[in-house]
Design an enzyme around this catalytic site. Structure first.
Site, PDB file in Angstrom:
ATOM      1  N   GLY A  91    -103.905  -0.433 109.762  1.00  0.00           N
ATOM      2  CA  GLY A  91    -103.875   0.734 108.897  1.00  0.00           C
ATOM      3  C   GLY A  91    -102.943   0.495 107.730  1.00  0.00           C
ATOM      4  O   GLY A  91    -102.009  -0.312 107.824  1.00  0.00           O
ATOM      5  N   GLN A  96     -97.613   2.638 100.671  1.00  0.00           N
ATOM      6  CA  GLN A  96     -97.129   1.301 101.037  1.00  0.00           C
ATOM      7  C   GLN A  96     -97.445   0.256  99.977  1.00  0.00           C
ATOM      8  O   GLN A  96     -96.861  -0.819  99.981  1.00  0.00           O
ATOM      9  CB  GLN A  96     -97.706   0.876 102.390  1.00  0.00           C
ATOM     10  CG  GLN A  96     -97.149   1.671 103.565  1.00  0.00           C
ATOM     11  CD  GLN A  96     -97.749   1.215 104.871  1.00  0.00           C
ATOM     12  OE1 GLN A  96     -98.851   1.635 105.237  1.00  0.00           O
ATOM     13  NE2 GLN A  96     -97.050   0.345 105.571  1.00  0.00           N
ATOM     14  N   CYS A 134     -94.926  -1.638 111.980  1.00  0.00           N
ATOM     15  CA  CYS A 134     -95.257  -1.137 110.650  1.00  0.00           C
ATOM     16  C   CYS A 134     -95.204  -2.294 109.659  1.00  0.00           C
ATOM     17  O   CYS A 134     -94.265  -3.094 109.680  1.00  0.00           O
ATOM     18  CB  CYS A 134     -94.270  -0.048 110.248  1.00  0.00           C
ATOM     19  SG  CYS A 134     -94.553   0.624 108.596  1.00  0.00           S
ATOM     20  N   LEU A 135     -96.212  -2.379 108.790  1.00  0.00           N
ATOM     21  CA  LEU A 135     -96.257  -3.451 107.806  1.00  0.00           C
ATOM     22  C   LEU A 135     -95.111  -3.362 106.805  1.00  0.00           C
ATOM     23  O   LEU A 135     -94.840  -4.326 106.090  1.00  0.00           O
ATOM     24  CB  LEU A 135     -97.601  -3.429 107.068  1.00  0.00           C
ATOM     25  CG  LEU A 135     -98.826  -3.777 107.919  1.00  0.00           C
ATOM     26  CD1 LEU A 135    -100.112  -3.530 107.124  1.00  0.00           C
ATOM     27  CD2 LEU A 135     -98.769  -5.223 108.406  1.00  0.00           C
ATOM     28  N   HIS A 176     -99.770   7.706 112.263  1.00  0.00           N
ATOM     29  CA  HIS A 176     -98.810   6.800 111.617  1.00  0.00           C
ATOM     30  C   HIS A 176     -99.021   6.789 110.102  1.00  0.00           C
ATOM     31  O   HIS A 176     -98.068   6.923 109.327  1.00  0.00           O
ATOM     32  CB  HIS A 176     -98.994   5.397 112.214  1.00  0.00           C
ATOM     33  CG  HIS A 176     -98.115   4.340 111.637  1.00  0.00           C
ATOM     34  ND1 HIS A 176     -97.097   3.732 112.360  1.00  0.00           N
ATOM     35  CD2 HIS A 176     -98.090   3.746 110.411  1.00  0.00           C
ATOM     36  CE1 HIS A 176     -96.503   2.834 111.602  1.00  0.00           C
ATOM     37  NE2 HIS A 176     -97.089   2.817 110.415  1.00  0.00           N
ATOM     38  N   GLU A 177    -100.281   6.635 109.682  1.00  0.00           N
ATOM     39  CA  GLU A 177    -100.573   6.548 108.236  1.00  0.00           C
ATOM     40  C   GLU A 177    -100.363   7.886 107.532  1.00  0.00           C
ATOM     41  O   GLU A 177     -99.885   7.928 106.389  1.00  0.00           O
ATOM     42  CB  GLU A 177    -102.005   6.045 108.007  1.00  0.00           C
ATOM     43  CG  GLU A 177    -102.318   4.692 108.632  1.00  0.00           C
ATOM     44  CD  GLU A 177    -101.300   3.608 108.309  1.00  0.00           C
ATOM     45  OE1 GLU A 177    -100.664   3.670 107.236  1.00  0.00           O
ATOM     46  OE2 GLU A 177    -101.120   2.700 109.141  1.00  0.00           O
ATOM     47  N   HIS A 180     -96.838   8.272 106.659  1.00  0.00           N
ATOM     48  CA  HIS A 180     -96.475   7.528 105.440  1.00  0.00           C
ATOM     49  C   HIS A 180     -96.726   8.377 104.193  1.00  0.00           C
ATOM     50  O   HIS A 180     -95.923   8.350 103.247  1.00  0.00           O
ATOM     51  CB  HIS A 180     -97.290   6.238 105.336  1.00  0.00           C
ATOM     52  CG  HIS A 180     -96.657   5.065 106.010  1.00  0.00           C
ATOM     53  ND1 HIS A 180     -95.399   4.597 105.683  1.00  0.00           N
ATOM     54  CD2 HIS A 180     -97.119   4.233 106.977  1.00  0.00           C
ATOM     55  CE1 HIS A 180     -95.103   3.540 106.429  1.00  0.00           C
ATOM     56  NE2 HIS A 180     -96.131   3.300 107.229  1.00  0.00           N
TER      57      HIS A 180
END
Length: 210
Positions: A91, A96, A134-135, A176-177, A180
């Site tokens: 995702g 991000q 997380c990226l 999660h997204e 963000h």
């Protein structure tokens, strides 16, 4: 969100009929696998360089609603899907990649999905604690409590309404997204001990990046 599972990049190879060719074939295949992995590593490095990392102020900002479903939005969605895959994630939110617009992409089973102006309309009562990566946090992982089931409404990149009833890992990824897009990260949702451990790893990185 980084991939929940470890990656297995090994390839299965069929048996060869000719024993005397077996060594040559194995050598070629091994070299081919090494080339594939080297390319994968390079692509991941490039993708991660495009993803904002912890400490970047844009990760703490709330994204704005998307108003125009145009070619620019379609290009952004396509780019985000490419970055997500190259970074080996499941995702990715627009914040991000430094874009304050309410759009995220995620991999749902065998399909890439684009969700614009997402809203969780139903959040199941049952919750589960599981580790998330997380990226934007490198290799750091931490336990996060999420609803097991959610209903998500929004639009795709063309402006067509999307209604998804999700559970398990897909439900976790969209929560999660969506976080963000509101400027929230998993470090805000984990337990105090895990937060302390994460910050002990993140602080030296923050100092080095200045």
């Amino acid at each position: 969100m980084s991939d929940h599972h470890d990656h297995d990049h090994e390839h299965d190879h069929g048996d060869h009929d000719h024993d005397h060719d077996h060594g040559d074939h194995e050598g070629h295949e091994h070299a081919h696998d090494q080339d594939d992995r080297a390319e994968q590593v390079a692509r991941r490095r490039v993708a991660l360089s495009q993803i904002r990392q912890y400490g970047d102020p844009v990760l703490r900002m709330r994204a704005n609603d998307v108003e125009a479903f145009d070619e620019e939005l379609a290009r952004l969605a396509e780019r985000m899907i490419g970055v997500m895959h190259d970074a080996e994630g499941v995702g990715l939110a627009a914040t991000q990649v430094g874009i304050l617009r309410r759009i995220f992409v995620f991999h749902d089973e065998d399909e890439d999905r684009v969700i614009v102006n997402p809203v969780v309309t139903v959040r199941g009562k049952e919750t589960e604690v599981d580790e998330e990566g997380c990226l934007s946090l490198g290799p750091i992982r931490m336990p996060v409590e999420r609803a097991v089931e959610v209903t998500l409404d929004g639009f795709d990149a063309d402006g067509t309404a999307v209604h998804l009833e999700l559970e398990g890992i897909s439900a976790r990824v969209v929560q999660h997204e969506l976080d963000h897009l509101d400027g929230t990260m998993i470090i805000d949702r984990t337990d105090p001990e895990s937060r302390r451990e994460a910050m002990a790893q993140l602080r030296p990185r923050l100092v080095l990046s200045r």
